[in-house]
Enzyme design. Sequence first.
Site, PDB file in Angstrom:
ATOM      1  N   GLY A  86       0.795  -1.226   0.000  1.00 28.97           N
ATOM      2  CA  GLY A  86       0.000   0.000   0.000  1.00 28.97           C
ATOM      3  C   GLY A  86       0.824   1.270   0.000  1.00 28.97           C
ATOM      4  O   GLY A  86       0.470   2.248  -0.663  1.00 28.97           O
ATOM      5  N   VAL A  87       1.938   1.274   0.723  1.00 32.36           N
ATOM      6  CA  VAL A  87       2.784   2.475   0.787  1.00 32.36           C
ATOM      7  C   VAL A  87       3.350   2.782  -0.602  1.00 32.36           C
ATOM      8  O   VAL A  87       3.319   3.928  -1.061  1.00 32.36           O
ATOM      9  CB  VAL A  87       3.920   2.302   1.825  1.00 32.36           C
ATOM     10  N   LYS A 123      -7.535   7.400  -3.777  1.00 31.34           N
ATOM     11  CA  LYS A 123      -6.643   8.162  -2.896  1.00 31.34           C
ATOM     12  C   LYS A 123      -5.179   7.775  -3.051  1.00 31.34           C
ATOM     13  O   LYS A 123      -4.848   6.628  -3.290  1.00 31.34           O
ATOM     14  CB  LYS A 123      -7.041   7.960  -1.426  1.00 31.34           C
ATOM     15  N   PHE A 150       1.413 -13.302  -5.412  1.00 27.02           N
ATOM     16  CA  PHE A 150       2.374 -12.454  -4.693  1.00 27.02           C
ATOM     17  C   PHE A 150       2.287 -12.688  -3.175  1.00 27.02           C
ATOM     18  O   PHE A 150       3.280 -12.593  -2.465  1.00 27.02           O
ATOM     19  CB  PHE A 150       2.094 -10.969  -4.953  1.00 27.02           C
ATOM     20  N   HIS A 254      -0.303  -1.196   9.675  1.00 30.19           N
ATOM     21  CA  HIS A 254      -1.548  -0.449   9.463  1.00 30.19           C
ATOM     22  C   HIS A 254      -2.791  -1.255   9.862  1.00 30.19           C
ATOM     23  O   HIS A 254      -3.643  -0.773  10.617  1.00 30.19           O
ATOM     24  CB  HIS A 254      -1.660  -0.017   7.995  1.00 30.19           C
TER      25      HIS A 254
END
Length: 351
Positions: A86-87, A123, A150, A254
Amino acid sequence: DPQQLELATSGKRKLRRFIVIDEVVDELYGSKVREYFEENNVQHKILALPTTEETKSMDLVLNILQEVQKFSIDRRTEPIIAIGGGVCLDIVGLAASLYRRRTPYIRVPTTLLSYVDASVGAKNGVNFLQCKNKLGGYTPPVASFLDRSFIQSIPRRHISNGLGEILKMALMKHKGLFDLLKSHGKHLLDTKFQSYCGSADRGDAALQTTRIAIETMLEELAPNLWEDDLDRLVDFGHVISPELEMRVLPSLMHGEAVNIDMAFMTYVACARGLITAKEKEQIIQCMRGLELPVWHGGCTWALIKRALTERLKHSGGQPRMPLPTGLGVADIFNDTTEETLERAYKLWVRD
């Protein structure tokens, strides 16, 4: 696009791609990625970077953009490709949105969390002044490519981390998904969301779980892509967690921080009489079964009050607190008193 396909296959113009890949993913899959582009005769530049919550900054965005400028891409026909968690997807999304005002990009999530969460929606962003995602924008990718293979190489804790976001959607919108997690949680952790022996059909727990999580996320995000409406069920678990996650970096991931927030809010819902004590226990037991933390010493009463103050600043002066009203059903509340919150907090800490 038939025209682009004709250009690519006629040899009139060589395909070019700029790829940003997380450095850990590059170690595991970089050779396959390079092989893929070489076999398909695609001129490419692969930039491997450390994409972690601690490096998620404008400095890294500018680093990417300098390399993009050197490579010189066509902003209409040569999308930037982001391969990572996500980062990585957030950072590359912001870089693409800034380059020539908007350059197309493709998300390839490689963690369970990014597969069901960061791959969906518009986003992107980076951390700023010790605040999570303080700088960013809304630029959807042209595509997200989902490949569960993955996920087989990520550590068990990362699988749990992703299960936190899946559980969020289950508690807010889908009792069937909650039941799946309760029944198959350990199996999903053990098999790392892989499908075996022809199990890739509707009866496959990994396929079902990810499909329902993504579909319910899309149902919530698609009509409100730019967050014009601040009443969002997907904010469950994201009221206290941004403050907690940044405060205790890097001890919580997270999804773990989100789950701690959800555990506290489950106690709040019970204290308000929205769910029964039995339902509260079912939720907490499900969290434990998914090997998620249900409490953290860093989540003090002072931090909760500070997080709620921040929440009011960014949500139009209302707390807009998503709370479960049963298993798989929820609503947004603006009238939870401080006394109720404190009572719930004391019970949570005691348990």
